[in-house]
Write an enzyme that holds these catalytic residues in place. Structure first.
Site, PDB file in Angstrom:
ATOM      1  N   CYS A  54     -18.413  13.783 -19.764  1.00  0.00           N
ATOM      2  CA  CYS A  54     -19.690  13.469 -20.410  1.00  0.00           C
ATOM      3  C   CYS A  54     -20.731  14.551 -20.134  1.00  0.00           C
ATOM      4  CB  CYS A  54     -20.196  12.114 -19.904  1.00  0.00           C
ATOM      5  SG  CYS A  54     -21.776  11.626 -20.645  1.00  0.00           S
TER       6      CYS A  54
ATOM      7  N   CYS B 178     -16.060   9.600 -18.129  1.00  0.00           N
ATOM      8  CA  CYS B 178     -17.319  10.036 -17.530  1.00  0.00           C
ATOM      9  C   CYS B 178     -17.298  11.491 -17.062  1.00  0.00           C
ATOM     10  CB  CYS B 178     -17.690   9.118 -16.365  1.00  0.00           C
ATOM     11  SG  CYS B 178     -17.988   7.402 -16.868  1.00  0.00           S
TER      12      CYS B 178
ATOM     13  N   ASP C   5     -26.548   2.220 -33.611  1.00  0.00           N
ATOM     14  CA  ASP C   5     -25.380   1.367 -33.820  1.00  0.00           C
ATOM     15  C   ASP C   5     -24.835   0.931 -32.467  1.00  0.00           C
ATOM     16  OD1 ASP C   5     -24.082   3.593 -32.789  1.00  0.00           O
ATOM     17  OD2 ASP C   5     -22.596   3.722 -34.390  1.00  0.00           O
TER      18      ASP C   5
ATOM     19  N   CYS D 154     -18.229   7.909 -24.151  1.00  0.00           N
ATOM     20  CA  CYS D 154     -18.810   6.737 -23.475  1.00  0.00           C
ATOM     21  C   CYS D 154     -18.321   5.467 -24.161  1.00  0.00           C
ATOM     22  CB  CYS D 154     -20.333   6.828 -23.501  1.00  0.00           C
ATOM     23  SG  CYS D 154     -21.168   5.639 -22.426  1.00  0.00           S
TER      24      CYS D 154
ATOM     25  N   GLU E 283     -21.500   4.887 -44.876  1.00  0.00           N
ATOM     26  CA  GLU E 283     -22.106   4.026 -43.869  1.00  0.00           C
ATOM     27  C   GLU E 283     -21.750   2.556 -44.096  1.00  0.00           C
ATOM     28  OE1 GLU E 283     -23.375   4.790 -41.169  1.00  0.00           O
ATOM     29  OE2 GLU E 283     -23.896   6.905 -41.365  1.00  0.00           O
TER      30      GLU E 283
ATOM     31  N   TYR F  36     -29.912  -0.560 -39.930  1.00  0.00           N
ATOM     32  CA  TYR F  36     -29.106   0.591 -39.532  1.00  0.00           C
ATOM     33  C   TYR F  36     -28.819   1.493 -40.727  1.00  0.00           C
ATOM     34  CZ  TYR F  36     -25.196   3.563 -38.657  1.00  0.00           C
ATOM     35  OH  TYR F  36     -24.405   4.671 -38.607  1.00  0.00           O
TER      36      TYR F  36
ATOM     37  N   CYS G 223     -26.768  10.224 -15.710  1.00  0.00           N
ATOM     38  CA  CYS G 223     -26.469   8.839 -16.087  1.00  0.00           C
ATOM     39  C   CYS G 223     -26.803   7.890 -14.944  1.00  0.00           C
ATOM     40  CB  CYS G 223     -24.988   8.718 -16.447  1.00  0.00           C
ATOM     41  SG  CYS G 223     -24.481   7.035 -16.865  1.00  0.00           S
TER      42      CYS G 223
END
Length: 288
Positions: free
Chosen positions: A200, A197, A135, A190, A34, A117, A206
């Site tokens: 997705c 799209c 994030d 995305c 991370e 985070y 959306c």
């Protein structure tokens, strides 16, 4: 909006095979990954992460090494202060937690260099606890799917965590998957500039798509200054020279790295102030 079921199903079928998602990848590996992934692409992190964990498989191993070794091993991942902070966090984990990465978010936040985070990511992904993890990718998905905006506004920890909390399932195991799934969706589908799209899993729900993809007109996150010709570039050149040398690098040698003396001196001074470089007899070297 209930996006978790569709996003989780998509993630289980399409997630990338990344080391930190594999069974048995422990809390220390999650923490290191991370920190490395902050502002560094996945493809650059994977080989460096493997080398790092081979050399320092637990916090005690890293804490026993000089901080300069961590900076040298960081190589070209960028923002080398992260290496110093990770070393400091390893020392703190050994001193405060017996060498075991803590599970509690507040204990993680108390470690040097660990922010909101990273603390929640470790608690959620390493230990499976139910915490919202946010994030840049997550913020973009929520801005589009839930708020109907083309991009998120400037970060706000309280607002962003509350927004992610709203889409997390109550089930602890499913919440862990949702954190990873929304993050993955923002990273590969995305995306900021060319969202796919039609692929997705939540395209029919959306709000941005339903509204005809209106342009974002709110406050914007400041754009980072270009790298070429910046103090960051000069810092990187000096750090590369020090990493490549087993003896102190002289002032004269540093002078050959960049033609503009004022900018070169400013970059070197900032490295000294950050503790990434120390002055010694004969020149400059990495700490420790």
């Amino acid at each position: 909006m209930q996006i978790a079921p569709a996003v989780n199903a998509w993630f289980r079928a399409h997630q990338r095979d990344l080391p930190w998602r594999r069974d048995g990848f422990g809390a220390w590996g999650i923490l290191v990954s991370e920190v490395m992934l902050q502002q560094t692409p996945v493809v650059r992190v994977i080989p460096r992460l493997a080398e790092w964990l081979d050399r320092w498989p637990d916090p005690a191993a890293l804490a026993a090494s000089p901080p300069g070794d961590a900076v040298r091993a960081w190589d070209r991942l960028g923002y080398p202060r992260r290496a110093l902070r990770l070393h400091a966090a390893a020392v703190a984990i050994v001193e405060r937690h017996g060498g075991v990465v803590p599970r509690d978010v507040s204990a993680l936040l108390a470690l040097p260099g660990i922010g909101d985070y990273t603390a929640r990511a470790v608690a959620a992904f390493a230990y499976g606890d139910r915490h919202p993890v946010v994030d840049t990718n997550v913020r973009r998905v929520l801005a589009r799917a839930v708020d109907g905006q083309g991009e998120p506004g400037p970060p706000s920890t309280r607002r962003d965590l509350a927004a992610m909390e709203q889409v997390l399932p109550e089930d602890v195991a499913e919440a862990r998957v949702t954190n990873a799934a929304v993050m993955e969706l923002g990273a590969v589908i995305c995306t900021a500039r060319a969202p796919r799209c039609e692929e997705c899993p939540i395209r029919d729900d959306c709000r941005w798509r339903a509204s005809g993809y209106p342009p974002y007109e709110g406050a914007r996150t400041p754009v980072q200054a270009r790298f070429e010709g910046s103090d960051r570039q000069v810092r990187g050149l000096i750090m590369a020279e020090l990493r490549a040398s087993d003896i102190p690098v002289t002032t004269a040698e540093i002078a050959t790295l960049w033609p503009e003396a004022a900018q070169r001196d400013r970059a070197l001074a900032s490295l000294l102030a950050d503790g990434l470089v120390i002055a010694v007899d004969g020149g400059f070297e990495l700490p420790g």
